[in-house]
Design a protein around this motif. Structure first.
Motif, PDB file in Angstrom:
ATOM      1  N   MET A   1       0.856  -1.184   0.000  1.00 39.58           N
ATOM      2  CA  MET A   1       0.000   0.000   0.000  1.00 39.58           C
ATOM      3  C   MET A   1       0.890   1.232   0.000  1.00 39.58           C
ATOM      4  O   MET A   1       1.787   1.368   0.817  1.00 39.58           O
ATOM      5  CB  MET A   1      -0.889   0.012   1.242  1.00 39.58           C
ATOM      6  N   ILE A   2       0.659   2.153  -0.944  1.00 42.84           N
ATOM      7  CA  ILE A   2       1.414   3.393  -1.018  1.00 42.84           C
ATOM      8  C   ILE A   2       0.796   4.393  -0.055  1.00 42.84           C
ATOM      9  O   ILE A   2      -0.407   4.640  -0.073  1.00 42.84           O
ATOM     10  CB  ILE A   2       1.409   3.967  -2.447  1.00 42.84           C
ATOM     11  N   LEU A   3       1.592   4.965   0.796  1.00 41.93           N
ATOM     12  CA  LEU A   3       1.100   5.907   1.792  1.00 41.93           C
ATOM     13  C   LEU A   3       1.274   7.342   1.310  1.00 41.93           C
ATOM     14  O   LEU A   3       2.240   7.670   0.615  1.00 41.93           O
ATOM     15  CB  LEU A   3       1.866   5.735   3.110  1.00 41.93           C
ATOM     16  N   GLU A   4       0.310   8.202   1.685  1.00 43.02           N
ATOM     17  CA  GLU A   4       0.481   9.631   1.506  1.00 43.02           C
ATOM     18  C   GLU A   4       1.348  10.107   2.671  1.00 43.02           C
ATOM     19  O   GLU A   4       0.947  10.054   3.829  1.00 43.02           O
ATOM     20  CB  GLU A   4      -0.879  10.332   1.520  1.00 43.02           C
ATOM     21  N   MET A   5       2.551  10.547   2.388  1.00 39.21           N
ATOM     22  CA  MET A   5       3.426  10.903   3.485  1.00 39.21           C
ATOM     23  C   MET A   5       4.469  11.902   3.027  1.00 39.21           C
ATOM     24  O   MET A   5       4.734  12.049   1.831  1.00 39.21           O
ATOM     25  CB  MET A   5       4.117   9.659   4.046  1.00 39.21           C
ATOM     26  N   VAL A   6       5.045  12.589   4.008  1.00 39.46           N
ATOM     27  CA  VAL A   6       6.143  13.491   3.711  1.00 39.46           C
ATOM     28  C   VAL A   6       7.382  12.646   3.429  1.00 39.46           C
ATOM     29  O   VAL A   6       7.422  11.446   3.712  1.00 39.46           O
ATOM     30  CB  VAL A   6       6.409  14.434   4.896  1.00 39.46           C
ATOM     31  N   LYS A   7       8.390  13.277   2.867  1.00 38.82           N
ATOM     32  CA  LYS A   7       9.594  12.537   2.522  1.00 38.82           C
ATOM     33  C   LYS A   7      10.252  11.939   3.762  1.00 38.82           C
ATOM     34  O   LYS A   7      10.234  12.529   4.839  1.00 38.82           O
ATOM     35  CB  LYS A   7      10.586  13.438   1.801  1.00 38.82           C
ATOM     36  N   ILE A   8      10.831  10.775   3.564  1.00 40.46           N
ATOM     37  CA  ILE A   8      11.592  10.116   4.614  1.00 40.46           C
ATOM     38  C   ILE A   8      12.999  10.728   4.628  1.00 40.46           C
ATOM     39  O   ILE A   8      13.688  10.733   3.608  1.00 40.46           O
ATOM     40  CB  ILE A   8      11.676   8.596   4.359  1.00 40.46           C
ATOM     41  N   GLY A 341       3.033   4.604  13.187  1.00 41.77           N
ATOM     42  CA  GLY A 341       2.427   3.681  14.134  1.00 41.77           C
ATOM     43  C   GLY A 341       1.398   2.762  13.521  1.00 41.77           C
ATOM     44  O   GLY A 341       0.555   2.184  14.228  1.00 41.77           O
ATOM     45  N   LEU A 342       1.444   2.579  12.179  1.00 44.52           N
ATOM     46  CA  LEU A 342       0.489   1.699  11.510  1.00 44.52           C
ATOM     47  C   LEU A 342       0.965   0.257  11.555  1.00 44.52           C
ATOM     48  O   LEU A 342       2.172  -0.008  11.495  1.00 44.52           O
ATOM     49  CB  LEU A 342       0.311   2.141  10.050  1.00 44.52           C
ATOM     50  N   PRO A 343       0.051  -0.711  11.643  1.00 46.91           N
ATOM     51  CA  PRO A 343       0.461  -2.126  11.689  1.00 46.91           C
ATOM     52  C   PRO A 343       1.016  -2.574  10.340  1.00 46.91           C
ATOM     53  O   PRO A 343       0.470  -2.229   9.291  1.00 46.91           O
ATOM     54  CB  PRO A 343      -0.843  -2.854  12.030  1.00 46.91           C
ATOM     55  N   PRO A 344       2.109  -3.339  10.349  1.00 46.96           N
ATOM     56  CA  PRO A 344       2.706  -3.795   9.091  1.00 46.96           C
ATOM     57  C   PRO A 344       1.937  -4.958   8.486  1.00 46.96           C
ATOM     58  O   PRO A 344       1.259  -5.709   9.171  1.00 46.96           O
ATOM     59  CB  PRO A 344       4.107  -4.234   9.523  1.00 46.96           C
ATOM     60  N   GLU A 345       2.059  -5.108   7.160  1.00 46.61           N
ATOM     61  CA  GLU A 345       1.515  -6.237   6.429  1.00 46.61           C
ATOM     62  C   GLU A 345       2.669  -7.002   5.797  1.00 46.61           C
ATOM     63  O   GLU A 345       3.814  -6.553   5.806  1.00 46.61           O
ATOM     64  CB  GLU A 345       0.538  -5.735   5.357  1.00 46.61           C
ATOM     65  N   GLU A 346       2.374  -8.172   5.220  1.00 45.55           N
ATOM     66  CA  GLU A 346       3.434  -9.033   4.694  1.00 45.55           C
ATOM     67  C   GLU A 346       4.295  -8.317   3.660  1.00 45.55           C
ATOM     68  O   GLU A 346       5.527  -8.394   3.690  1.00 45.55           O
ATOM     69  CB  GLU A 346       2.847 -10.299   4.070  1.00 45.55           C
ATOM     70  N   GLU A 386      11.791 -15.128  11.012  1.00 46.91           N
ATOM     71  CA  GLU A 386      11.322 -13.888  11.625  1.00 46.91           C
ATOM     72  C   GLU A 386      11.000 -12.845  10.570  1.00 46.91           C
ATOM     73  O   GLU A 386      11.077 -11.647  10.809  1.00 46.91           O
ATOM     74  CB  GLU A 386      12.380 -13.356  12.598  1.00 46.91           C
ATOM     75  N   SER A 387      10.605 -13.314   9.351  1.00 44.42           N
ATOM     76  CA  SER A 387      10.337 -12.365   8.283  1.00 44.42           C
ATOM     77  C   SER A 387       9.080 -11.545   8.537  1.00 44.42           C
ATOM     78  O   SER A 387       8.868 -10.522   7.895  1.00 44.42           O
ATOM     79  CB  SER A 387      10.199 -13.123   6.958  1.00 44.42           C
ATOM     80  N   MET A 388       8.223 -11.977   9.470  1.00 44.71           N
ATOM     81  CA  MET A 388       7.006 -11.236   9.775  1.00 44.71           C
ATOM     82  C   MET A 388       6.999 -10.778  11.243  1.00 44.71           C
ATOM     83  O   MET A 388       6.067 -11.025  11.994  1.00 44.71           O
ATOM     84  CB  MET A 388       5.766 -12.084   9.489  1.00 44.71           C
ATOM     85  N   LYS A 389       8.070 -10.157  11.661  1.00 38.27           N
ATOM     86  CA  LYS A 389       8.092  -9.620  13.020  1.00 38.27           C
ATOM     87  C   LYS A 389       7.536  -8.203  13.016  1.00 38.27           C
ATOM     88  O   LYS A 389       7.650  -7.487  12.027  1.00 38.27           O
ATOM     89  CB  LYS A 389       9.507  -9.634  13.591  1.00 38.27           C
TER      90      LYS A 389
END
Length: 391
Positions: A1-8, A341-346, A386-389
């Protein structure tokens, strides 16, 4: 999922004037407009450090004299970096990575993660304990056709896996063409292994990424021709995977005529896949009873997990810069979720992690132990998946 966000915002340690791979990192990071270089400590030589920072458009206050100062200062800033990239010689990775982890700053580190397995395990444990998403730049997993091969294998297109044959051949020691890389042949800086640590670990990671196969044991035969310091310049490996399949790896710095020849062949009960790094936009697919097919990136319909990483139409070559860009895109999106603080997905973990870095160090240790033991078979503990930690 592409997030609307400021630059990292990211910083870099190492990569001063004349450095090769750091420039690839920086260009890869800027491809998608997600990352912005805002701080750095580029060289121990302060003239080089300042010149590099100014050339890259950094303010004097964000060009640091030491990585220790950079870690502490950036952690205190409201606009501090969201992650740091470490592109220094091998012997300094552990201290630099640890300094930033202790300040709560995620790290993307060039491989190897550390000089020794114990150091790598400590860094992986520290990043997990602090919930920091961290990466190691095994960038071949960023190629779309590697991802297509992975999906074909996952979906059973070539059936039950039977064997893997892979080679990574370079001519660097036999026919050196580049200056400035002498530290790679210094055991104090490079570590106890040369060919395996430098390019053999790319075989280990890319094969594991493509196939999901984990090595249970291996035997290694080393050749040190071209050097007189005990480092191997050529290694031939037999490997056994968990579940029954086997394989054969060859990595060498002595192959005259081979610039960067990385080839992987995966054989299954229904067919074979073959990929070559110098022709990275193609995947050779041989299915039982059918004509041989050449899947061309940007032309053939790929599985969505691979097509998402296409950048140009077919016939327009993509290569190393794009593979780094794909790694940085995946990592930047993961950092964005972590920061929010969003939950990660695979799919948020489709970049090489510190756990992958530890796997690489275990692989190097097993090869060294086998070669020192007259090419005896050595077990390779794989550890937990541990690929889904969580971040």
């Amino acid at each position: 999922m592409i997030l609307e966000m400021v630059k990292i915002r990211y910083g870099m340690v190492g990569g001063g004037e004349g450095a090769f791979i750091a420039d690839v990192h920086r260009k890869g990071a800027m491809f998608d407009g997600l990352c912005e270089l805002t701080a750095g400590c580029f060289s121990r030589r302060q003239d080089n450090n300042a010149a590099t920072g100014h050339r890259l458009g950094l303010h004097d206050s964000r060009i640091y004299a030491s990585y220790e100062e950079m870690a502490v200062s950036e952690a205190k800033r409201e606009d501090g970096i969201d992650f740091v990239v470490v592109v220094t010689p091998n012997d300094s990775h552990y201290e630099i990575v640890k300094a930033f982890l202790l300040q709560g700053i995620p790290v993307m580190c060039d491989k190897p993660l550390a000089l020794t397995l114990s150091q790598g395990e400590e860094l992986a444990a520290l990043s997990a304990e602090r919930g920091l998403p961290c990466a190691v730049t095994y960038a071949y997993s960023g190629y779309p056709m590697i991802k297509q091969a992975r999906e074909m294998i996952r979906r059973g297109d070539i059936g039950e896996l039977r064997s893997v044959v892979a080679e990574y051949a370079q001519e660097g020691i036999a026919n050196p063409t580049r200056k400035g890389t002498n530290w790679r042949t210094d055991p104090k800086i490079q570590g106890e292994s040369f060919a395996v640590a430098d390019i053999g670990t790319h075989i280990e990671h890319t094969v594991r990424y493509m196939t999901g196969l984990r090595i249970s044991s291996l035997c290694a035969m080393f050749n040190g021709a071209g050097l007189d310091n005990g480092l191997e310049t050529d290694a031939k490996l037999l490997v056994r995977y968990e579940g029954g399949p086997n394989g054969m790896y060859w990595c060498t710095k002595l192959a005259i005529g081979s610039k960067n020849r990385f080839v992987i062949r995966v054989q299954g009960s229904k067919g074979t896949l073959e990929w070559e790094q110098e022709q990275p936009n193609d995947l050779r697919v041989c299915l039982k009873g059918e004509p041989v097919r050449l899947y061309a990136r940007g032309r053939e319909p790929l599985y969505p997990e691979a097509a998402a990483f296409n950048r140009l139409p077919g016939g327009h070559a993509e290569g190393t810069y794009e593979s780094f860009a794909n790694l940085y895109r995946a990592y930047a999106l993961a950092i964005g979720k972590w920061r929010s603080g969003l939950p990660p997905e695979e799919l948020d973990f489709d970049y090489p992690s510190f756990e992958d870095g530890v796997h690489g160090l275990r692989f190097i240790d097993a090869c060294l132990n086998s070669a020192k033991g007259n090419s005896s078979w050595v077990s390779l503990p794989c550890g937990a998946d541990e690929s889904m930690k969580a971040f």
